[in-house]
Each structure stands twice: as C-alpha cells, then as structure tokens.
Design an enzyme around this catalytic site. Structure first.
Site, PDB file in Angstrom:
ATOM      1  N   SER A  67      85.822 -12.420  -3.537  1.00  0.00           N
ATOM      2  CA  SER A  67      84.778 -11.938  -4.428  1.00  0.00           C
ATOM      3  C   SER A  67      83.359 -12.192  -3.933  1.00  0.00           C
ATOM      4  CB  SER A  67      84.967 -12.515  -5.833  1.00  0.00           C
ATOM      5  OG  SER A  67      84.556 -13.841  -5.861  1.00  0.00           O
ATOM      6  N   LYS A  94      82.502 -16.589 -14.964  1.00  0.00           N
ATOM      7  CA  LYS A  94      81.355 -16.318 -14.091  1.00  0.00           C
ATOM      8  C   LYS A  94      80.095 -16.084 -14.917  1.00  0.00           C
ATOM      9  CE  LYS A  94      83.892 -14.643 -10.092  1.00  0.00           C
ATOM     10  NZ  LYS A  94      84.374 -13.485  -9.345  1.00  0.00           N
TER      11      LYS A  94
END
Ligand code: ADP
Length: 669
Positions: free
Chosen positions: A574, A617
C-alpha cells in the site's frame, strides 16, 4: 559387592500408606470409566514398584494430577440474555456490532442448552418399556416408546430423537438391525443398547457398528441416568460448538480481552486467558510424555486444573503471534483444540487419556488475521474491534477509565473530575495508539500524583483536573501532530500504513546522487514493499516526459528510497503511491505537502488499486494532524461506510491514477 548397594526394606520402607491414601482418593474422585481403569492399572503397577525408583515418583505425581482434573466439574450457565446485555453495556462503551454479535451467539447457546431431549425407548416387553419411560421422564427427558423395531423405525422417520434406547433381543427386528437402519435414517441419533448377560458379545458388535453405549440387564438406574445424560450433554456441546469459534481481531487495547471477560461474567463461567505469543513448542500446549521426572502437562489442561472446572470461557490470545520457529504445526494443534469433532477427545501427552474439551467456550484474539493459515481462519468467525476516535476515547475515559483509576487509587470519594479538554490533552499529547492501553496508564499516572498531593495536603486536593494540571503531572507532551510541525520538503511524502498496532503514518524519503542506475532501498522493507518501489520507479521512468522529467534522469544516477524507523520491519503493497509521489517530488524539484497522506497500491501502468485497513488509516491520519487523505477510488465503499465522526475534519480524495495527484501533493516551484 559393587559400589552401590541395594537398600533394604527397613532402610527404605515402601510408603504403603501413600498408596492407600491415593487409592482412596481415586475412589472418591468419581473418574469417568476409562480414566478410572487407567488409574487402577497405574495403582497396580505402583504396588509392584520400588518406592526408591524414579518411576514410582512419576507414577504418584501422575495419579495425583489425574484425580485433580475437573473431569465432571462445571459451572451452571446463566442464560439470562437481558442480564448479559446489561453486563456488556455497563462495561463497554460503543462497539454496537460486537455486542450484537455476542448476544446472538449467546442466544444460540441458550437455545441449545434449554432444548428438551427426545428419547425413544424400544422394548417388546411392555413392563420394561413403561419402567424406562417413567425413569427417563422423571429426569426431564421427553420419552416416546415403541414395541418393536419396525414401529421404532416409523417413529425415527417422523421425528428426530437424540437417543434411541433399545433392547437387543427382540422379535421381528433385533437391536442390531434397528441400529443399522436408524444410523442410515438419522445419523445424528445416538443409540444405547440394552443387553442380557448372555449377549455381551453382540453388545460389543453393536459398539463396533456405531452404538454409543450398552447397558447390561438388570439395568442399574444410576448408570442409565448417567449414560443418557452424558450422551445428551455431549450432543448439546457439539451443537453449540458446531458454529465457528469467535476471533476478536483488532489493535491492542480495543477491548478484546475485557469483552471476553464480560461474556464469562454474563454466563457466570470462569475466565482464563492464555497468550500464544512466542509459543515455541507443541508440547507447551499438549504436554510432554511421562517418560522423565520433569515431564509436565500442557497449558490447556493445566489451566483447566487450576480453574477446577471443565467449562470456562478460555481466551486463546494472540493466535497470530505463535512463534515462527514453532516445533510441530501450530495451526493443526489449534485446530484440534477448536474442532468440535476432535476436542471431546483431546489427548494431552502427559495426561495420556482423552479429556473432553467440548464444554470449554474458546474465544481467540489476534491483531491481524490476514496472516493466519487458511484452515484455521476457516474455523473462525472474525469480529473486528476497530480503533477508537478521539471522541470515543474521551467518552470511554470519562465513563470507564477515569472512574476506575480513581477507584483504584482510593480517590473515588473525593469527587475529583477530569475536564474533557484535560482528557483530550492526555490523548493527543501523551498517547499515539488505536486502543486505550497507554491512555489508561497515563490516567493512572495522573491519579498517582493526585493521591500523593492529597496525602501531603491532608485531603484537600484539586477537584478538577484540567489541561494545566495534566501538563504539570505528565511533563512536556510526548507526541505532537507530526505532520503539522514539520515543513514541506522535496522528496519526502507522507503515507498511511496498517500494522498490527492499528493505522500509522510513515514518511517516504527519496534522494538522488550521481551513480550507475542503482535503486537503493533501506528501512527494513519486505519483498512486496521493495517491489512496490521498483514498480513506482519504472512507472515514472516510462512516463517521464508526461511528468515533465528528463527521460534520462536515471542514466547517470543512483536513487535511494528510505522509510525511517528502520528497526521496524515494513511490508505490504500500500505504499506504492506514496513512493511514486516522493520520486516525482524529487525529480521535479517540487516540494511535497506533508499534511497530505497517501495510501494505495500502484500498478506498472499507473493505476491505483484498493488497500485494506481504511478505518484504521483514517484514524491514524486524524491522530497525526493530517489534513487531506488520498485513498484509491475502489475503496469508496469503505469510505462511505465510515461514521461521520471518524472522517470529521479530514478532506478525503479518491484517485485511480497518479496524474491527478501531482498538483494536489506537489507544491508549485
Ligand atoms: P485488548 O484485549 O484488545 O488489548 P483490553 O480489553 O485489554 O484490550 O482493553 C484495554 C483497556 O481498555 C481495558 O481496561 C478495557 O476495559 C478498556 N476498554 C477497551 N474498550 C473499551 C470500551 N469500549 N469501553 C470501555 N472500556 C474499554
């Protein structure tokens, strides 16, 4: 004569008394049949063993251990769902999905437990039938009768029975034939054979063909009751355990353990927690064989012995952290413990006889489940415990953590309060976590200092803890809004990653020097992350002109990409987009905004693929003071599903390619 001399009886008399006491204890322990047989054999062997040899001590210890296990001891479940709901609510703020799932779980559990047992009694003698019916009814079972095999089969076809209790010798169709037919029609129905003395060999035959048990005539009532009860209990446990095992997954400090404790409290069961982190050897779970003096049982059995019941709530913690160098196959041991087909016959190597684990309610926890072996994951129902927002943390602190710490520091009676801004200060200035562990620790520290002041000032201490007092007690803040306080720079971008501790921000640094087309990667990057970096570089090289970069920029240069905090291993795809933008910043000479945080996997053609851990996140971005977060367009659903409170104050940008991000992240020259 040799150097060693055998001791005489007088010098080392066999402690017969010890064996007498042990024999009495074995009698008293009401061991299950198979265990009692083993104990008897062991006693017999000890009788013939010299008390001075090691085997004697091993044998005595073993028997001692065997009789102290909770073979038949359990606590009665409290199945009051309303009460369970009250307990969950009163101890935990929020977590609506978690609570709902747990209450459903308990509801199924309750239904299984209160289900009445259905028994079919088959005998061609009316008096025997009526007697058995009477006795079993008195035990609370629903009883149906049949006068012969054919009638019994009709009834088995029409209704599901838990147990068929049948005579072996009957006209027309005997017990064995009935057994075979019932097993075909209703494989889950258990069959108990009743045999006359002369037909014991056929009874053994019946067992081989799948009968659960046999009783010889004349039937002993206690034996009948116990046999039927045992079979039905086992069936109910199997039924309850057939569903998946719950696995609470989430960052540390999000309430997994305390919810487990609340479940135990609701059911009025004992609670035990066993951490599997760093477990190295199968024997730690399953015990050592009794071949040497120091041999020990495994931790599962040991905990049950300690608790003195066979049906606690047993939390297997951190199943994702079993030591990498585990000897044996951790997943298969865990599967055996958690599998309702296998766990009624769990054999600890030390105990050496099957111990029934089917009454134990296992709950597992993990920080990340993605790395669990597939067969194990298959058996689990994962319930996610998300990280908390700042608002949630304030609420939890005010309602749970602060009152608890005040109580624990004997300050509860003084009416001390923490202001919301004081709690927010502790959260923002002294903790950086998804859960609540450090927050509770810091609150405890404030309480300790308060306690001291109270004692010194003879009971007159501040009644309101505010921001100023927090700073005075906890010292200069440990954390700042990282991104807000560092300046923008060329070649440095902010990324969002998801780790076992929840979401975190990282910085990606890129630099260039004269060299020979080398890509240097540092910061403990895993293979996938290294490949992401290579992909990002190749993508930029192949599209250099479109980005206004000299296409030959790599010809006489080396490029170095570094992810700080080198001691922490980093892995996952990611960070691709974050790396690409660090490179673009470096190569265009435009500085990158620190307050824009990026996440997304980059393909070689410049597309951005979705990533996981969205909620964590976003929370990490909030904690670090990020203003704009960039997510892959394909994660739109996850973003839409987030509560407003989680997203509050953040600008969220969705992207499926790199180009539109350039002007968002990179400042004009
Ligand atoms: P975990 O097992 O997930 O690491 P714990 O259960 O040990 O976390 O939780 C840490 C602390 O936070 C405990 O004191 C627990 O009571 C408290 N806590 C966690 N979640 C909540 C919540 N939703 N409401 C109230 N207290 C909570």
């Amino acid at each position: 004569m040799g150097f060693f001399r055998k001791m005489t009886e007088e010098e080392h008399p066999k402690p017969a008394q010890e064996l007498v006491e042990l024999r009495a204890a074995v009698q008293k322990a009401q061991l299950p049949e198979a265990v009692a047989a083993i104990a008897a054999k062991e006693l017999e062997r000890l009788d013939k063993t010299d008390a001075s040899v090691a085997e004697y001590t091993i044998g005595i210890n073993y028997l001692d251990y065997l009789i102290s296990l909770p073979w038949n001891r359990f606590t009665e479940d409290n199945l009051d769902l309303k009460r369970a709901e009250r307990i969950l609510e009163s101890q935990h703020y929020g977590l609506p999905h978690v609570k709902e799932r747990i209450l459903e779980f308990l509801a199924v559990h309750t239904l299984c437990s209160v289900q009445t047992s259905q028994i079919l009694v088959v005998d061609d003698e009316e008096i025997a039938r009526t007697n058995l019916e009477y006795i079993l009814r008195k035990e609370g079972h629903q009883v149906t009768t049949a006068a012969n095999g054919l009638e019994a089969l009709e009834k088995v076809k029409a209704q599901e029975f838990d147990v068929v209790l049948t005579d072996l010798k009957m006209e027309k169709m005997d017990g064995i034939q009935l057994l075979e037919s019932v097993k075909q029609i209703a494989p889950h129905t258990e069959i108990v054979m009743v045999t006359g003395y002369a037909t014991v060999s056929s009874a053994v035959d019946a067992l081989k063909k799948g009968a659960a048990h046999y009783l010889s005539k004349p039937i002993k009532l206690d034996e009948l009751r116990a046999t039927v009860r045992e079979i039905i209990d086992k069936k109910r446990h199997m039924q309850m355990n057939r569903g998946p095992v719950l696995c609470f997954a989430g960052p540390p400090g999000t309430g997994k353990t305390s919810i487990g404790q609340a479940i135990a409290e609701a059911l009025e069961r004992k609670f035990v927690r066993l951490s599997l982190a760093g477990l190295r050897d199968e024997a730690e779970l399953r015990g050592h064989r009794r071949t040497y003096v120091g041999a020990m049982p495994g931790r599962i059995i040991n905990e049950l012995k300690r608790l003195e019941v066979k049906n606690p709530v047993f939390m297997l913690d951190e199943i994702d952290k079993i030591g990498q160098d585990f000897r044996g196959d951790p997943a298969s041991v865990l599967l055996e413990i958690l599998d309702p087909q296998q766990n009624p016959n769990f054999v600890d190597h030390y105990v050496d006889v099957p111990f029934d684990l089917s009454g134990v309610m296992f709950i597992t926890t993990a920080n990340v489940v993605e790395t669990l072996p597939a067969p194990l994951l298959d058996r689990l129902e994962v319930i996610y415990f998300p990280g908390y927002t700042e608002q949630e943390k304030i609420q939890i602190s005010q309602h749970f953590l602060v009152p608890r710490q005040l109580r624990e520091h004997a300050l509860a009676h003084l009416g001390i309060e923490f202001t919301d801004t004081a709690v927010a200060k502790v959260i923002g200035g002294y903790t950086r976590e998804a859960g609540l562990r450090n927050l509770e620790r810091e609150i405890a520290m404030v309480c300790r200092k308060l306690a001291r002041i109270c004692v010194q000032s003879k009971g007159t201490c501040a009644l309101s803890v505010d921001e100023e007092l927090v700073e005075k007690f906890l010292g200069p803040r440990k954390f700042t809004h990282e991104v807000a306080e560092v300046g923008n720079q060329v070649g440095v971008t902010t990324g969002l990653v998801w780790t076992e501790f929840g979401g975190e921000i990282i910085f990606v640094e890129a630099t260039r020097m004269r060299g020979h087309k080398q890509l240097i990667l540092t910061g403990s990057l895993g293979t996938v992350l290294q490949e992401s970096a290579q992909t990002a570089l190749s993508y930029i090289r192949s599209h250099a002109e479109a980005f206004g970069i000299d296409p030959d920029f790599f010809a006489e240069s080396d490029i170095h990409i570094h992810l700080p905090s080198g001691a922490i291993p980093k892995e996952g795809p990611s960070a691709g987009v974050t790396i690409a933008l660090a490179l673009l910043s470096l190569l265009t000479g435009r500085s990158a905004r620190r307050d824009v945080a990026l996440t997304g996997e980059l393909t070689l053609s410049g597309r951005i693929l979705p990533v996981s851990g969205i909620r964590e996140k976003v929370l990490a971005a909030q904690r670090a003071g990020v203003k704009v977060v960039v997510f892959p367009k394909k994660n739109q659903v996850d973003i839409v599903n987030l509560e407003d409170q989680v997203k509050a104050g953040l600008e969220i940008v969705l992207a499926d390619a790199i180009e539109p991000l350039v002007d968002l992240v990179l400042l004009p020259k």
